[in-house]
Design an enzyme around this catalytic site. Structure first.
Site, PDB file in Angstrom:
ATOM      1  N   CYS A 235       3.378 -21.641  -8.260  1.00 20.88           N
ATOM      2  CA  CYS A 235       3.085 -20.646  -9.462  1.00 20.88           C
ATOM      3  C   CYS A 235       3.094 -19.315  -9.019  1.00 20.88           C
ATOM      4  CB  CYS A 235       1.397 -20.980  -9.660  1.00 20.88           C
ATOM      5  SG  CYS A 235       1.201 -22.715 -10.173  1.00 20.88           S
TER       6      CYS A 235
ATOM      7  N   ASP B 235       0.613  12.790  20.126  1.00 20.24           N
ATOM      8  CA  ASP B 235       0.563  14.342  19.917  1.00 20.24           C
ATOM      9  C   ASP B 235      -0.565  14.731  20.752  1.00 20.24           C
ATOM     10  OD1 ASP B 235       0.711  16.862  18.733  1.00 20.24           O
ATOM     11  OD2 ASP B 235      -1.231  16.468  17.597  1.00 20.24           O
TER      12      ASP B 235
ATOM     13  N   ASP C   1       2.371  16.883  12.276  1.00 22.20           N
ATOM     14  CA  ASP C   1       2.733  15.545  12.580  1.00 22.20           C
ATOM     15  C   ASP C   1       3.567  14.752  11.727  1.00 22.20           C
ATOM     16  OD1 ASP C   1       1.804  16.000  15.302  1.00 22.20           O
ATOM     17  OD2 ASP C   1      -0.136  15.373  14.706  1.00 22.20           O
TER      18      ASP C   1
END
Length: 804
Positions: free
Chosen positions: A88, A502, A703
């Site tokens: 379905c 970072d 970033d």
């Protein structure tokens, strides 16, 4: 090439000049199948004529994205009703994806939802709903009201199925009793004479077949009408064969006073009863798999106390508007995101950040909705309400992840699409082999084997294998403060081999603090003069010095003159004294002899600290050093990642000396320093070119390019909205342990999906041949089918108990 040519237009974003529009136009015209392309810079629209046999609108819009521009699309969530199995959901998905203007449609059987991305200039939500309805299912646009309606619908459906099961079980029990009494080894069991009567059996089986089983007939009709097949088709074929063959035999007993002639009424009735029971268990289990969303929604306050027109009134949460002044008493939940205007308190933010220690807040600080005010009275200004609050955004991310599709699901989708026709074919072949060869002329025996093959096959287990695991896995991850933005990211994360961190705000706290004071004189007097001078400066390092001095309860003095000397430092007149704070160059400029302490200064700098010289009235007075300190959990988290076999690299724009000092403290062996923001993305690409799967972890706007470039971008949740938007995973807690946790959660979820797919495939691969050989009675086959999908869902639910 076909003769048909389609013409479509769509909105483009990111164009800045005629060169942009020309570039897009040129790129589109080069595509095979595109006959004409016109890009209008003023309207920011593209009009494209193309051959639909060669490419589709999605390919064209992807080309625009590849050229570096955006395409305006809309995304809608539809609540789907009436699905019974994977066939379905696959049919609805296929139907929606074929529609002109639909870029991508994902239908989730477990959540009973469809997520559709489409071009609003070509197609509308109404068109999408009509398409789903034309396929024989119900659909409504997901909003809060419809969501409640859908939940009510699901609850009503469970109650309805419970009623059907009880009614069906009562009618089927006498038939089952009669069947058990047939066997020689059960001949001691008393069976009422009436239960053996064909007409009594017919009277009991007929309501089960056509009243209880009506839902299967309706589902099968809709499927066949749309030229496809689903589980309902298998159930209808199997039970109808048993019922009508038994009816034929019963008619043959007229006038013979025969009680039992090997009827199969109990087969059809018991099968339907067991399948209804299986569906009931499955619906209840599926309800449990969305527990994470329910828990998150349950965190919200229900009401808020608002100060309006000079009086306090209590209103429902949804009536709070941005700018409202809210009053929050001790022990109450903060209703929405806001800013404290008056009051001081400790706030329990553990439900959002995972930090168990309450956070002290005072006027000017921001607060998050759903957090708990522990001990003070607060007056708050509402800044973000409704769907804009942090909690609502978290709920949205989790919902989208649960509704998305992992690439591994393609295998299950492909199999589900061809499953039913193959099973019907196997059943027919089984019947012919038994009737013509294994037991020639024994129609009843051959029919029994056909029924067993039809009912043991289960496309549901395949369809539920992946989405239920994604739901449970992403929901559990959210409880640990890890937000996966989609199933594809949940699948990819466990493949990560290299993690780039970072420095500022990720490994470190992101806010500098006063760490060292070096002076030969009175430290309090020295800090009072330095703090007073620096108080006039807006530089972050100056603010860190002032905050550090205030924490020592040192009183600051009056400043009569202040001069900021860019690149050097500051000069100020404090209480009649000339104070200098800054670099070596500043001391040299004002002829201050700092040579004896330069070695101490260099030693501090090697530790990753920013050291500043201070002079009073032309004489050296001391050194103050400031550093962005490492988070308490960073060193332990980095060690944990390395133990997992991950390569850990630190990247920063800071100078090499400072970067190396921080890396050494944190336990990072590889450092990439002095990198510009755009250079971070280039460094990610270099590692990817070496065949590494890279995860980039950051928190700032600078970033974002690297987060988007990496295989997996992880944004620290304490960072900027831009970083979180560009990332694939948001780590709400700001703790680097969440990186290892997200990889482990990905691994456990993929393991769970593979288990589900293995058992779903193995179940059908083993079960169908066993049924064909004749080792399974139809009712046993039906029971096995009914519980196969339940077992898959229950296995997925184990992820809700995972400990990280």
């Amino acid at each position: 090439m076909s003769d048909k040519v389609l013409e479509n237009q769509f909105q483009i974003t990111g164009m800045t000049c005629a060169a942009c529009s020309a570039r897009i136009e040129k790129g589109l015209k080069k595509m095979e199948g595109v006959q004409e392309a016109n890009v209008n810079l003023a309207l920011e629209k593209a009009l494209v004529q193309y051959d639909p046999a060669v490419l589709n609108l999605s390919d064209i819009q992807q080309k625009v994205k590849d050229l570096g521009y955006g395409v305006v699309t809309e995304k809608s969530e539809l609540v789907i009703t009436g699905m019974t199995c994977a066939a379905c959901s696959a049919r609805i998905e296929k139907g929606l994806n074929k529609m002109e203007g639909v870029l991508q449609a994902n239908v989730n059987l477990a959540l009973e939802k469809a997520s559709v991305e489409y071009n609003p200039s070509i197609i509308t939500v109404k068109d999408l709903i009509q398409k789903v309805e034309s396929l024989g299912y119900g659909a409504m646009l997901k909003d809060e009201e419809n969501e409640k309606e859908a939940v009510d619908y699901r609850q009503k459906e469970i109650e309805k199925q419970q009623g059907k099961f009880i009614f069906s079980a009562i009618l089927s029990f006498p038939l089952l009793w009669a069947m058990v009494g047939h066997f020689s080894f059960t001949s001691f069991i008393y069976v009422p004479e009436a239960f053996m009567n064909p007409w009594v059996q017919l009277a009991l089986a007929t309501p089960v077949q056509f009243f209880i089983g009506k839902q299967f007939y309706v589902g099968a009709y809709k499927a066949l009408k749309n030229k496809s097949a689903n589980m309902d088709v298998l159930v209808v074929l199997g039970t109808s064969a048993a019922y009508f063959y038994s009816l034929y035999l019963a008619i043959g007993t007229i006038g013979q006073n025969a009680h039992s002639v090997g009827l199969y009424f109990e087969t059809s009735a018991v099968l339907i009863t067991l399948i209804i029971l299986g569906k009931l268990f499955e619906a209840k289990a599926k309800g449990r798999s969305s527990e994470a969303i329910k828990k998150l929604m349950g965190l919200q306050a229900k009401t808020a106390t608002v100060f309006r027109d000079g009086e306090e009134i209590v209103i429902p949460l949804e009536d709070v508007a941005a700018g409202d002044i809210l009053l929050v008493k001790p022990g109450e939940k903060i209703p929405v995101d806001g800013e404290i205007l008056e009051g001081t308190s400790a706030l329990d933010e553990s439900m959002i950040t995972g930090e168990s220690v309450p956070v002290d807040k005072t006027a000017g600080d921001s607060v998050i909705g759903a957090t708990i005010n522990k001990n003070g009275f607060l007056k708050i200004k509402a800044t973000r309400v409704g769907k804009d609050t942090a909690l609502s955004q978290i709920i949205k991310v989790v919902e989208e992840a649960q509704g998305s599709k992992a690439p591994i699901q393609r295998l299950a989708d492909t199999i589900s699409g061809i499953f039913v026709p193959i099973v019907v074919g196997i059943a027919v072949v089984t019947f012919l082999l038994w009737y013509l060869w294994a037991d020639p002329g024994n129609f009843a025996e051959a029919l029994e084997k056909l029924i067993a093959v039809l009912v043991i096959a289960c496309p549901c287990a395949l369809g539920l294998a992946t989405p239920t695991s994604i739901m449970a896995g992403s929901g559990r991850a959210a409880e640990f403060g890890i937000l996966f933005k989609g199933g594809e990211h949940l699948e990819m994360t466990h493949k990560v081999s290299t993690v780039i961190l970072d420095k500022t705000g990720t490994i470190t706290n992101g806010t500098p603090v006063l760490t060292d004071v070096v002076t030969d004189g009175d430290e309090a007097e020295f800090l009072s003069l330095v703090g007073s001078a620096e108080k006039q400066s807006e530089h972050p390092l100056a603010q860190a010095i002032v905050e550090g001095i205030k924490e020592k309860s040192i009183e600051l003095k009056e400043v009569s003159e202040f001069e900021n000397i860019p690149g050097y430092g500051i000069k100020a007149n404090v209480a009649g004294k000339t104070v200098l704070v800054g670099t070596r160059r500043l001391m040299k400029k004002y002829n201050v002899d700092a040579a004896p302490v330069l070695e101490v200064m260099e030693s501090l700098e090697k530790q990753g600290k920013t050291a500043m010289l201070a002079a009073v009235d032309g004489s050296y007075a001391g050194i103050v050093a400031v550093a962005d300190t490492i988070k308490e959990t960073s060193t332990k988290a980095i060690k944990r990642m390395k133990e997992m076999g991950l390569e850990v690299i630190m990247i920063t724009g800071d100078n090499k000396q400072t970067a190396d000092a921080i890396a050494k403290q944190a336990g990072v062996d590889q450092v990439i320093a002095e990198v510009l923001p755009e250079g971070k993305a280039e460094e990610v690409k270099k590692l990817q070119a070496q065949g590494k799967k890279v995860a980039m972890v950051g928190d700032g706007i600078n970033d974002a390019p690297a987060l988007a470039t990496a295989d997996i971008g992880m944004a620290i949740g304490t960072g900027t909205d831009v970083a979180m938007e560009a990332a694939d995973i948001t780590l709400i807690r700001g703790d680097l342990n969440s990186i290892a946790d997200s990889i482990l959660m990905s691994h456990k979820t993929m393991q769970n999906i593979k288990q589900n797919l293995f058992w779903a495939l193995a179940y059908n691969t083993i079960g169908i041949p066993i049924a064909a050989i004749g080792f399974l009675a139809p009712w046993l086959a039906g029971a096995a089918m009914a519980f196969s999908s339940v077992s898959v869902v229950l296995n997925a639910l184990r992820l809700q108990k995972v400990k990280l």
